[in-house]
Motif scaffolding. Structure first.
Motif, short mmCIF file in Angstrom:
data_model
loop_
_atom_site.label_atom_id
_atom_site.label_comp_id
_atom_site.label_asym_id
_atom_site.label_seq_id
_atom_site.Cartn_x
_atom_site.Cartn_y
_atom_site.Cartn_z
N TYR A 64 8.12 -1.32 8.07
CA TYR A 64 8.06 -1.89 6.65
C TYR A 64 7.49 -1.02 5.78
O TYR A 64 7.91 -0.88 4.45
CB TYR A 64 7.32 -3.16 6.92
N ASP A 65 6.38 -0.18 6.28
CA ASP A 65 5.73 0.67 5.44
C ASP A 65 6.62 1.75 4.79
O ASP A 65 6.59 2.05 3.65
CB ASP A 65 4.35 1.27 6.03
N VAL A 114 9.07 0.29 2.27
CA VAL A 114 8.73 0.18 0.86
C VAL A 114 8.79 1.62 0.32
O VAL A 114 8.51 1.73 -0.82
CB VAL A 114 7.39 -0.58 0.82
N HIS A 172 11.06 1.16 -2.37
CA HIS A 172 10.54 0.93 -3.50
C HIS A 172 9.49 1.69 -3.73
O HIS A 172 8.28 1.11 -3.61
CB HIS A 172 10.14 -0.56 -3.33
N ARG A 217 6.86 0.72 -6.34
CA ARG A 217 5.87 -0.41 -5.91
C ARG A 217 4.93 -0.39 -4.58
O ARG A 217 4.27 -1.19 -4.37
CB ARG A 217 6.74 -1.85 -5.80
N TYR A 218 5.16 0.79 -4.23
CA TYR A 218 4.28 1.11 -3.00
C TYR A 218 2.92 1.08 -2.91
O TYR A 218 2.21 0.30 -2.08
CB TYR A 218 4.96 2.57 -2.32
N SER A 275 1.10 -0.79 -4.95
CA SER A 275 0.61 -2.15 -5.04
C SER A 275 1.00 -3.41 -3.89
O SER A 275 0.40 -4.25 -3.71
CB SER A 275 1.33 -2.70 -6.36
N ILE A 276 2.09 -2.79 -3.07
CA ILE A 276 2.49 -3.49 -1.89
C ILE A 276 1.42 -3.12 -0.75
O ILE A 276 0.81 -3.95 0.14
CB ILE A 276 3.73 -3.63 -1.63
N ILE A 277 1.41 -1.88 -0.39
CA ILE A 277 0.88 -1.25 0.90
C ILE A 277 -0.64 -0.84 0.43
O ILE A 277 -0.68 0.23 0.09
CB ILE A 277 1.79 -0.07 1.51
N THR A 278 -1.43 -1.74 0.73
CA THR A 278 -2.78 -1.62 0.24
C THR A 278 -3.88 -1.51 1.30
O THR A 278 -3.25 -1.93 2.53
CB THR A 278 -3.38 -2.52 -0.85
N PHE A 331 -3.58 -5.20 2.76
CA PHE A 331 -2.23 -5.28 3.50
C PHE A 331 -2.28 -5.10 4.88
O PHE A 331 -2.12 -5.47 5.80
CB PHE A 331 -1.25 -4.56 2.91
N SER A 349 14.83 -2.79 8.90
CA SER A 349 14.19 -1.81 8.05
C SER A 349 14.80 -0.29 7.98
O SER A 349 15.12 0.23 6.84
CB SER A 349 12.68 -1.67 8.63
#
Length: 313
Positions: free
Chosen positions: A123-124, A127, A131, A134-135, A137-140, A143, A220
């Protein structure tokens, strides 16, 4: 006079592990490559963990996930391989009732934990490539923490009934396990109780956990491949595929060894019983030994971090 019972009434307090029942003379020869693989797995994973811990440039979510994978690998190795080597070298075959089921729990829970970690890593990568804006802000870091809690909780809770069900069976006669490790099947079939539900639960839980992870991993990478094929910029496709290369190789190692192990167990009647035993041991050694090496060789940041660590020693 009443007929004598087929089973002893004395409860079993320990088991005896008989590795390779048909080829016990192999054990001393086999112990050398196994011990070298064990040292390689522990050393490589420890080096990777220390490098990620000390190198500030590696304090990113993708490397934290890799650290989680290394920790799982090390626990699996330490749970299985020292006991196997103790049997090979010192003939220490006995294992207590509680230690046997603790080993069973760790093996049954940590294997799907690894599979789930691969799913999160897939999934990492999805993204990062599909994306990229947006990486961050999503993979933090948050997270990664939530993902680690999910990995441990989901797989630990759903696999916990397997050793519990096995430990509650009556072991009233045979205590010799024809295996190097306390697998559920090897142990439960020694019971004088019905083990149908025990085996059914392990089958359903195992394939549900591993199967769902595999489906999500395939999805994925399908999206990743679709996105990569649309990239027109020169060299961008190779760079995008390169970011997934190490992860894909690790999944291939994990899945291939697991698939071979499953096939040999299904074809047990046509294959010598010692083969699945050996493959089960290797499954706890080969992926842990190769995972950090693949990432260390293919990832420039990790390679530089290791070189920097070695120069300071």
């Amino acid at each position: 006079m009443a007929a004598p019972s087929n089973y002893s009434t004395a409860p079993v307090s320990e088991f005896l592990l008989i590795c390779f029942p048909n080829y016990q003379s192999w054990q001393h020869w086999l112990s050398l490559p196994l011990s070298l693989l064990f040292l390689l797995a522990m050393g490589a994973n420890a080096t990777l963990l220390i490098t990620i811990r000390l190198e500030a440039s590696l304090h990113e979510p993708v490397y934290y996930l890799l650290s989680l994978l290394s920790l799982l690998d090390m626990v699996l190795c330490l749970t299985v391989i020292p006991k196997v080597l103790a049997i090979f070298w010192f003939d220490l075959r006995s294992i207590s009732f509680s230690a046997c089921f603790l080993q069973m729990f760790i093996m049954n829970s940590f294997l799907p934990m690894e599979s789930c970690t691969f799913m999160v890593m897939a999934y990492d990568r999805y993204v990062a490539i599909c994306h990229p804006l947006r990486y961050p802000s999503i993979i933090t870091d948050q997270f990664v923490v939530r993902a680690a809690i999910f990995v441990v909780a989901r797989n630990g809770l759903l696999t916990m009934p397997i050793p519990i069900l096995s430990s509650r069976l009556r072991y009233c006669a045979e205590n010799i396990i024809k295996n190097c490790i306390c697998t559920n099947l090897s142990v439960s079939k020694l019971s004088c109780d019905d083990i149908t539900f025990n085996q059914l639960y392990q089958f359903v839980a195992g394939w549900t956990l591993l199967g769902s992870d595999l489906i999500l991993i395939v999805l994925s990478y399908s999206f990743i491949l679709k996105a990569v094929l649309r990239i027109k910029a020169e060299g961008a496709m190779a760079k995008a595929l390169g970011t997934c290369g190490s992860h894909f190789i690790l999944i291939l190692f994990f899945s291939t060894v697991l698939l071979v192990l499953v096939i040999t167990n299904l074809a047990r009647k046509k294959i010598p019983p010692d083969v699945p035993i050996l493959l089960n041991i290797l499954h706890h050694l080969i992926p842990p030994a190769l995972n950090p090496i693949v990432y260390g060789v293919r990832t420039k940041e990790i390679k530089q971090g290791i070189q920097k660590l070695l120069r300071t020693l």
